[in-house]
Design a protein around this motif. Sequence first.
Motif, PDB file in Angstrom:
ATOM      1  N   ARG A  16       1.181  -1.129   0.171  1.00 47.93           N
ATOM      2  CA  ARG A  16      -0.332   0.213   0.408  1.00 47.93           C
ATOM      3  C   ARG A  16       0.689   1.276  -0.086  1.00 47.93           C
ATOM      4  NH1 ARG A  16      -3.470  -1.043   4.290  1.00 47.93           N
ATOM      5  NH2 ARG A  16      -4.171  -2.228   3.411  1.00 47.93           N
ATOM      6  N   GLN A  17       1.686   1.587   0.679  1.00 54.57           N
ATOM      7  CA  GLN A  17       2.548   2.388   1.408  1.00 54.57           C
ATOM      8  C   GLN A  17       3.105   2.446  -0.164  1.00 54.57           C
ATOM      9  OE1 GLN A  17       5.770   1.882   3.697  1.00 54.57           O
ATOM     10  NE2 GLN A  17       3.927   2.444   5.666  1.00 54.57           N
ATOM     11  N   LEU A  18       3.603   1.709  -1.027  1.00 51.59           N
ATOM     12  CA  LEU A  18       4.574   1.767  -2.853  1.00 51.59           C
ATOM     13  C   LEU A  18       3.489   2.124  -3.679  1.00 51.59           C
ATOM     14  CD1 LEU A  18       6.655  -1.489  -2.328  1.00 51.59           C
ATOM     15  CD2 LEU A  18       7.395   0.772  -2.573  1.00 51.59           C
ATOM     16  N   HIS A  19       2.447   1.464  -3.285  1.00 43.85           N
ATOM     17  CA  HIS A  19       1.551   2.109  -4.382  1.00 43.85           C
ATOM     18  C   HIS A  19       1.143   4.001  -4.310  1.00 43.85           C
ATOM     19  CE1 HIS A  19      -2.338   2.267  -6.562  1.00 43.85           C
ATOM     20  NE2 HIS A  19      -3.002   2.297  -5.992  1.00 43.85           N
ATOM     21  N   ASP A  20       0.866   4.206  -2.871  1.00 41.64           N
ATOM     22  CA  ASP A  20       0.909   5.342  -2.869  1.00 41.64           C
ATOM     23  C   ASP A  20       1.867   6.686  -2.729  1.00 41.64           C
ATOM     24  OD1 ASP A  20      -1.871   4.216  -1.645  1.00 41.64           O
ATOM     25  OD2 ASP A  20      -0.936   5.143   0.533  1.00 41.64           O
ATOM     26  N   ALA A  21       2.934   5.831  -3.139  1.00 43.84           N
ATOM     27  CA  ALA A  21       3.907   6.854  -3.459  1.00 43.84           C
ATOM     28  C   ALA A  21       4.291   6.747  -4.842  1.00 43.84           C
ATOM     29  CB  ALA A  21       5.273   6.529  -3.045  1.00 43.84           C
ATOM     30  N   GLY A  22       3.769   6.073  -5.717  1.00 47.05           N
ATOM     31  CA  GLY A  22       3.300   5.882  -7.012  1.00 47.05           C
ATOM     32  C   GLY A  22       3.806   5.134  -7.889  1.00 47.05           C
ATOM     33  N   ARG A  23       4.571   4.245  -6.980  1.00 48.30           N
ATOM     34  CA  ARG A  23       5.114   2.567  -7.395  1.00 48.30           C
ATOM     35  C   ARG A  23       4.589   2.210  -8.618  1.00 48.30           C
ATOM     36  NH1 ARG A  23      10.972   1.466  -6.090  1.00 48.30           N
ATOM     37  NH2 ARG A  23      11.833   0.015  -7.298  1.00 48.30           N
ATOM     38  N   ARG A  24       4.652   1.482  -9.677  1.00 47.83           N
ATOM     39  CA  ARG A  24       4.055   0.817 -10.467  1.00 47.83           C
ATOM     40  C   ARG A  24       4.350  -0.512  -9.273  1.00 47.83           C
ATOM     41  NH1 ARG A  24       3.053   1.432 -15.898  1.00 47.83           N
ATOM     42  NH2 ARG A  24       3.332  -0.812 -15.952  1.00 47.83           N
ATOM     43  N   GLU A  25       2.616  -1.288  -9.658  1.00 49.96           N
ATOM     44  CA  GLU A  25       2.869  -2.934  -8.905  1.00 49.96           C
ATOM     45  C   GLU A  25       4.197  -3.645  -9.393  1.00 49.96           C
ATOM     46  OE1 GLU A  25       0.591  -4.876  -6.232  1.00 49.96           O
ATOM     47  OE2 GLU A  25      -0.123  -3.099  -7.378  1.00 49.96           O
ATOM     48  N   ILE A  26       3.988  -3.696 -10.976  1.00 49.12           N
ATOM     49  CA  ILE A  26       5.201  -5.204 -11.334  1.00 49.12           C
ATOM     50  C   ILE A  26       7.267  -4.441 -10.726  1.00 49.12           C
ATOM     51  CG2 ILE A  26       6.005  -3.252 -13.061  1.00 49.12           C
ATOM     52  CD1 ILE A  26       5.096  -7.077 -13.486  1.00 49.12           C
ATOM     53  N   SER A  27       7.016  -3.135  -9.580  1.00 47.62           N
ATOM     54  CA  SER A  27       8.396  -2.609  -9.275  1.00 47.62           C
ATOM     55  C   SER A  27       8.488  -3.582  -8.275  1.00 47.62           C
ATOM     56  CB  SER A  27       8.666  -1.138 -10.044  1.00 47.62           C
ATOM     57  OG  SER A  27       7.818  -0.518  -9.551  1.00 47.62           O
ATOM     58  N   HIS A  28       7.167  -3.140  -7.289  1.00 49.51           N
ATOM     59  CA  HIS A  28       7.165  -3.610  -5.854  1.00 49.51           C
ATOM     60  C   HIS A  28       7.656  -4.287  -5.444  1.00 49.51           C
ATOM     61  CE1 HIS A  28       2.758  -1.982  -5.348  1.00 49.51           C
ATOM     62  NE2 HIS A  28       3.666  -0.824  -5.617  1.00 49.51           N
ATOM     63  N   ARG A  29       8.258  -5.501  -6.069  1.00 55.22           N
ATOM     64  CA  ARG A  29       9.233  -7.243  -6.107  1.00 55.22           C
ATOM     65  C   ARG A  29      11.149  -7.165  -5.802  1.00 55.22           C
ATOM     66  NH1 ARG A  29       8.372 -10.752 -10.242  1.00 55.22           N
ATOM     67  NH2 ARG A  29       6.497 -11.080  -9.458  1.00 55.22           N
ATOM     68  N   GLU A  30      10.700  -6.173  -6.106  1.00 51.26           N
ATOM     69  CA  GLU A  30      12.363  -5.082  -6.233  1.00 51.26           C
ATOM     70  C   GLU A  30      12.272  -4.229  -4.613  1.00 51.26           C
ATOM     71  OE1 GLU A  30      13.023  -2.251  -8.728  1.00 51.26           O
ATOM     72  OE2 GLU A  30      12.764  -3.467 -10.144  1.00 51.26           O
ATOM     73  N   VAL A  31      11.461  -4.270  -4.255  1.00 48.68           N
ATOM     74  CA  VAL A  31      11.602  -2.640  -2.840  1.00 48.68           C
ATOM     75  C   VAL A  31      10.474  -3.676  -1.707  1.00 48.68           C
ATOM     76  CG1 VAL A  31      13.089  -1.184  -4.299  1.00 48.68           C
ATOM     77  CG2 VAL A  31       9.995  -1.656  -3.364  1.00 48.68           C
ATOM     78  N   VAL A  32       9.172  -4.494  -2.112  1.00 47.75           N
ATOM     79  CA  VAL A  32       8.654  -4.744  -1.024  1.00 47.75           C
ATOM     80  C   VAL A  32       9.429  -5.797   0.323  1.00 47.75           C
ATOM     81  CG1 VAL A  32       7.106  -6.732  -1.876  1.00 47.75           C
ATOM     82  CG2 VAL A  32       6.479  -5.087  -0.605  1.00 47.75           C
ATOM     83  N   ASP A  33      10.756  -5.900   0.324  1.00 45.61           N
ATOM     84  CA  ASP A  33      10.223  -6.932   1.623  1.00 45.61           C
ATOM     85  C   ASP A  33      11.250  -5.902   2.388  1.00 45.61           C
ATOM     86  OD1 ASP A  33       9.736  -9.359   1.189  1.00 45.61           O
ATOM     87  OD2 ASP A  33      10.930  -9.044  -0.847  1.00 45.61           O
ATOM     88  N   GLN A  34      12.550  -4.370   1.727  1.00 45.69           N
ATOM     89  CA  GLN A  34      13.484  -3.543   2.718  1.00 45.69           C
ATOM     90  C   GLN A  34      12.154  -3.239   3.227  1.00 45.69           C
ATOM     91  OE1 GLN A  34      15.659  -1.944   0.451  1.00 45.69           O
ATOM     92  NE2 GLN A  34      15.557  -3.653  -1.138  1.00 45.69           N
ATOM     93  N   VAL A  35      10.390  -3.097   2.566  1.00 44.65           N
ATOM     94  CA  VAL A  35       9.763  -1.975   3.014  1.00 44.65           C
ATOM     95  C   VAL A  35       9.072  -2.814   4.027  1.00 44.65           C
ATOM     96  CG1 VAL A  35       7.346  -0.742   2.754  1.00 44.65           C
ATOM     97  CG2 VAL A  35       9.869  -0.736   1.064  1.00 44.65           C
ATOM     98  N   ALA A  36       8.649  -4.149   3.932  1.00 46.11           N
ATOM     99  CA  ALA A  36       8.241  -4.720   4.912  1.00 46.11           C
ATOM    100  C   ALA A  36       8.972  -5.054   6.576  1.00 46.11           C
ATOM    101  CB  ALA A  36       7.967  -5.942   4.684  1.00 46.11           C
ATOM    102  N   ALA A  37      10.118  -4.665   5.540  1.00 43.23           N
ATOM    103  CA  ALA A  37      11.889  -5.241   6.870  1.00 43.23           C
ATOM    104  C   ALA A  37      11.454  -3.624   8.048  1.00 43.23           C
ATOM    105  CB  ALA A  37      12.873  -4.700   6.730  1.00 43.23           C
TER     106      ALA A  37
END
Length: 186
Positions: free
Chosen positions: A137-158
């Motif tokens: 949700r934070q990545l989406h709200d920041a304007g990051r495209r869904e396809i590119s979440h995989r690269e950083v979503v685990d860092q954001v979760a951490a």
Amino acid sequence: RPDQFVARAAGRNGCEQGLRRTRRDCQPDRLIVRPGVRIGVDVGKVRVGVARSDASGILATPFATLKAGRGDIDAVAKLARETGALEVIVGLPLNMDGTEGPSATAARKWAHRLGRRIAPVEVRMLDERLSSVQAHRQLHDAGRREISHREVVDQVAAVIILENALEQERMNGQAPRHPAVPSAEG
């Protein structure tokens, strides 16, 4: 009144513990966090997200996304040694009803192995239900495209796991209560 609160830290800005003062006299009603770098970890089947805090325990920032498996524990252990980490917080992905499923069991085993590697640095577990959903949700709200979440979503979760641990300590003055490796005391 909204401009009054209880100062919890004795001696801070001249306030005594429990003494009511106005906002301009005392700091907010929060406890002080133990100083020291903390590492936050989101353990997944494919990737491991890693975050770290500053030495003041105020700011959590993304650090790395590791491939799960061979070398992931070594990399986090190395980071803990290099930063002189006070503790490592590993997310515990409980089911919505609070029970432990296979992911929580795997995270607990991972944390236990890390704890044996970096002792006497504590490894603690923190309930992380929905941290990945919040990260997406934070990545989406920041304007990051869904396809590119995989690269950083685990860092954001951490980061979310680590921020929650820091906030818990600020609010009640205690580190997360679930050590991954029980101490000799109990």
